[in-house]
Design an enzyme around this catalytic site. Sequence first.
Site, PDB file in Angstrom:
ATOM      1  N   ASP A  32       4.371   1.005  12.202  1.00 51.01           N
ATOM      2  CA  ASP A  32       3.157   0.315  11.740  1.00 51.01           C
ATOM      3  C   ASP A  32       2.894  -0.976  12.514  1.00 51.01           C
ATOM      4  O   ASP A  32       1.763  -1.436  12.576  1.00 51.01           O
ATOM      5  CB  ASP A  32       3.270  -0.001  10.246  1.00 51.01           C
ATOM      6  N   ARG A  51      -4.296  10.607   3.150  1.00 49.27           N
ATOM      7  CA  ARG A  51      -3.180  11.504   3.384  1.00 49.27           C
ATOM      8  C   ARG A  51      -2.088  11.347   2.328  1.00 49.27           C
ATOM      9  O   ARG A  51      -1.427  12.312   1.936  1.00 49.27           O
ATOM     10  CB  ARG A  51      -2.591  11.229   4.769  1.00 49.27           C
ATOM     11  N   LYS A  62       0.833  -1.205   0.000  1.00 50.88           N
ATOM     12  CA  LYS A  62       0.000   0.000   0.000  1.00 50.88           C
ATOM     13  C   LYS A  62       0.869   1.257   0.000  1.00 50.88           C
ATOM     14  O   LYS A  62       0.657   2.173  -0.780  1.00 50.88           O
ATOM     15  CB  LYS A  62      -0.892   0.029   1.248  1.00 50.88           C
ATOM     16  N   ASN A  63       1.857   1.270   0.903  1.00 46.65           N
ATOM     17  CA  ASN A  63       2.639   2.494   1.068  1.00 46.65           C
ATOM     18  C   ASN A  63       3.543   2.776  -0.124  1.00 46.65           C
ATOM     19  O   ASN A  63       4.116   3.851  -0.214  1.00 46.65           O
ATOM     20  CB  ASN A  63       3.473   2.428   2.351  1.00 46.65           C
ATOM     21  N   VAL A  89       7.472   7.808  16.434  1.00 42.00           N
ATOM     22  CA  VAL A  89       7.195   8.376  15.113  1.00 42.00           C
ATOM     23  C   VAL A  89       5.867   9.145  15.059  1.00 42.00           C
ATOM     24  O   VAL A  89       5.840  10.303  14.660  1.00 42.00           O
ATOM     25  CB  VAL A  89       7.269   7.292  14.014  1.00 42.00           C
ATOM     26  N   ASP A 149      -5.081   9.067   8.108  1.00 43.60           N
ATOM     27  CA  ASP A 149      -5.049   8.259   9.324  1.00 43.60           C
ATOM     28  C   ASP A 149      -5.323   9.101  10.557  1.00 43.60           C
ATOM     29  O   ASP A 149      -4.871  10.233  10.657  1.00 43.60           O
ATOM     30  CB  ASP A 149      -3.650   7.665   9.496  1.00 43.60           C
TER      31      ASP A 149
HETATM   32  C1  UD1 Z   1       4.507   6.761   5.893  1.00 42.05           C
HETATM   33  C2  UD1 Z   1       3.538   5.635   5.816  1.00 42.05           C
HETATM   34  C3  UD1 Z   1       3.148   5.155   7.187  1.00 42.05           C
HETATM   35  C4  UD1 Z   1       4.367   4.846   7.986  1.00 42.05           C
HETATM   36  C5  UD1 Z   1       5.298   6.027   7.998  1.00 42.05           C
HETATM   37  C6  UD1 Z   1       6.607   5.748   8.742  1.00 42.05           C
HETATM   38  C7  UD1 Z   1       2.278   6.096   3.788  1.00 42.05           C
HETATM   39  C8  UD1 Z   1       0.962   6.465   3.219  1.00 42.05           C
HETATM   40  N1  UD1 Z   1       2.347   6.068   5.122  1.00 42.05           N
HETATM   41  O1  UD1 Z   1       3.798   7.858   6.432  1.00 42.05           O
HETATM   42  O2  UD1 Z   1       2.347   3.992   7.072  1.00 42.05           O
HETATM   43  O3  UD1 Z   1       3.949   4.579   9.293  1.00 42.05           O
HETATM   44  O4  UD1 Z   1       5.612   6.410   6.676  1.00 42.05           O
HETATM   45  O5  UD1 Z   1       7.256   4.672   8.143  1.00 42.05           O
HETATM   46  O6  UD1 Z   1       3.230   5.810   3.096  1.00 42.05           O
HETATM   47  N2  UD1 Z   1       6.550  14.849   9.767  1.00 42.05           N
HETATM   48  C9  UD1 Z   1       6.688  16.185  10.015  1.00 42.05           C
HETATM   49  N3  UD1 Z   1       6.749  17.050   8.981  1.00 42.05           N
HETATM   50  C10 UD1 Z   1       6.656  16.645   7.689  1.00 42.05           C
HETATM   51  C11 UD1 Z   1       6.512  15.265   7.432  1.00 42.05           C
HETATM   52  C12 UD1 Z   1       6.446  14.390   8.494  1.00 42.05           C
HETATM   53  O7  UD1 Z   1       6.756  16.599  11.144  1.00 42.05           O
HETATM   54  O8  UD1 Z   1       6.715  17.479   6.782  1.00 42.05           O
HETATM   55  C13 UD1 Z   1       6.493  13.916  10.899  1.00 42.05           C
HETATM   56  C14 UD1 Z   1       5.125  13.336  11.056  1.00 42.05           C
HETATM   57  O9  UD1 Z   1       4.322  14.163  11.857  1.00 42.05           O
HETATM   58  C15 UD1 Z   1       5.429  12.028  11.724  1.00 42.05           C
HETATM   59  C16 UD1 Z   1       6.776  11.639  11.159  1.00 42.05           C
HETATM   60  O10 UD1 Z   1       7.341  12.821  10.654  1.00 42.05           O
HETATM   61  O11 UD1 Z   1       5.559  12.186  13.104  1.00 42.05           O
HETATM   62  C17 UD1 Z   1       6.696  10.556  10.097  1.00 42.05           C
HETATM   63  O12 UD1 Z   1       6.157  11.052   8.931  1.00 42.05           O
HETATM   64  P1  UD1 Z   1       6.525  10.422   7.523  1.00 42.05           P
HETATM   65  O13 UD1 Z   1       7.769   9.612   7.603  1.00 42.05           O
HETATM   66  O14 UD1 Z   1       6.427  11.521   6.521  1.00 42.05           O
HETATM   67  O15 UD1 Z   1       5.382   9.384   7.348  1.00 42.05           O
HETATM   68  P2  UD1 Z   1       4.285   9.356   6.272  1.00 42.05           P
HETATM   69  O16 UD1 Z   1       4.883   9.513   4.912  1.00 42.05           O
HETATM   70  O17 UD1 Z   1       3.157  10.232   6.683  1.00 42.05           O
END
Ligand code: UD1
Length: 426
Positions: A305, A92, A22-23, A327, A116
Site C-alpha cells: 500500500d 472487492r 479501512k482494511n 504483491v 481496486d
Molecule cells: C488486502 C488489502 C490491501 C492490501 C493487501 C495486502 C483490503 C480490502 N485490502 O487486500 O489494501 O494491499 O491486503 O496487504 O483489505 N491472491 C490470489 N488468490 C487469492 C487471494 C489473493 O492469488 O485467492 C493474490 C492476489 O492476486 C494478490 C495477493 O494474493 O496478488 C494479495 O492478496 P490478498 O493478501 O488477499 O490481499 P487483499 O485481501 O485483496
Amino acid sequence: MERIRVAGSARLAGEVTVTGAKNSVLKLMAAALLAPGRTTITEVPAILDVDVMAELLRRLGCDVDHAPGRLAIDVPQEIGDEADYDLVRRLRASIAVLGPLLARCGEARVALPGGDNIGSRGLDLHVAGLQKLGAELDSEHGFLIARAPHGLVGAAVWLDFPSVGATENLMMAGVLARGTTVIDNAAREPEIVDLSRMLQGMGAKVDGAGSSTIEIQGVTALSPTTHATVPDRIVAGTFAMAAVMTRGDIEIHNARPEHLELVLDRLVGCGAAVSELDDGFHVEMNGRPSAVDVVTLPYPGFSTDFLPMIIGMNAVAEGAAMVTENVFEGRFRFIQELVRLGADIRTDGHHAVIRGRERLSGAPVEATDIRAGAGLVLAGLVAEGVTTVSELHHIDRGYAGFVEQLQALGADVVREPDPNAAVFGA
Ligand code: UD1
C-alpha cells in the site's frame, strides 16, 4: 465529479489524528453477520467503502445505523445469502461476506468482485480453503456460489500465499465450523489480529492471529459484541511519508508505530527523525531525503500500500533507488502519472528504478487507485506550481477528510469541481 488541486512547496507541520483502519472495518462489518443481534463497531472511518459495505449488509436484511465514527448493525435471525454485483464490483472487500454467509446460512451467492484497479486478484485461495472446510464452490452467471448444506467441518488449510482476504474468510467460516480449523501460512497483518479480537469478543475460540498459524475451535453460536477498530496504519504511514517528502514536522496521533516498524525504519534511513509519542509517533525531516531501496512483501514486510508514496519520495530524493513490487501486479500503473510530474522512473517487470530530482513539476494527473491517489497528492506537494489529481473518488474510498487534514498541516490544497469531468459527462 471533483478533483484535488494542490500547489507545491509547503512544509507540512502540525498534528494529525488517524481514524480506524479501512482494511479492518470492512471485515469487522462482515463478521457482524456471524451473530444475530446488535453489534456495535466504533472508530469507524468516514469513507465511501464503509457506506458501500453498509448497503450490502442492509440488502442481506440487517438494519445498519451509521452515526459519525460508529456503526450499529442489527443482524436478524434469518439473513439473505446473496451479495449483488452492483455493490460487489464497487468493493472487492465485499468478498469477506462469503465466509460468514456460508457459516450462517449453509449457502452463499457472492458476485465476482471488481474493486481496486490494481491487477488481477484471484480468489483461488478463498475457494480452495473453503473446499477444505467441506464447502462446494462453483461459479455461475458472474456469481461465486458456495454450499455447505450439512455445515462446515474444521480442517487443516495451508495457504500457498499469505492472502489477507483468504485468511479472513477462512477465520470467519472456521469459527462456526464443527471441530478444529488450522490455517497455516496465514496472513499476519494487524487487521487479522483486529478481526480475531472481535471474533473472540463474540465468543469465538481463535488462537494465534498475528502469527503464521491460526487455530480455531468451532462453536455452535456466537453473540453480538462491541468492538473498536484498530487505527489505520496505512493512513498513519501516509502522513509519515508526507512529513519526509515535504521536509516537515508532523505528530501523528492514534497510531501504532509497532505496526509500521519497517516503514519507519526506512524513513530513518532517508534521514528522518522518528520518535514515539504516548498515542502515536512524531516524524521530523530537515533537508532532502536520501534515496532508499524497498521490496514490498506481506506483513511484517514493507506493505504494498505504501508503494506509491515511497516511489514519490524517491522521485525527490538524493540518489537513485530500486523499488520492487511483489504483491499486486498492476500497482505500477500510477507511475505514468508520476512521470507526468517530471519524475525520472524506469520500470522493468516488477522493478522500478527511480533517480531523484530536486523538484517535480505540477501537472494534471489521475488517481488510478486509493493509494496511488494519495501518493500523487503528496507528489503534488513537492512539485513546482499546481497539480490537479482527478478521479478523487478513489481517495475518498480510503482516506477520511484527507484534504482537510492536509490543510490543517499547512498544505495549499482544495477540492474543486473537475471541469473536464463536466465536459465529458455532458
Ligand atoms: C488486502 C488489502 C490491501 C492490501 C493487501 C495486502 C483490503 C480490502 N485490502 O487486500 O489494501 O494491499 O491486503 O496487504 O483489505 N491472491 C490470489 N488468490 C487469492 C487471494 C489473493 O492469488 O485467492 C493474490 C492476489 O492476486 C494478490 C495477493 O494474493 O496478488 C494479495 O492478496 P490478498 O493478501 O488477499 O490481499 P487483499 O485481501 O485483496
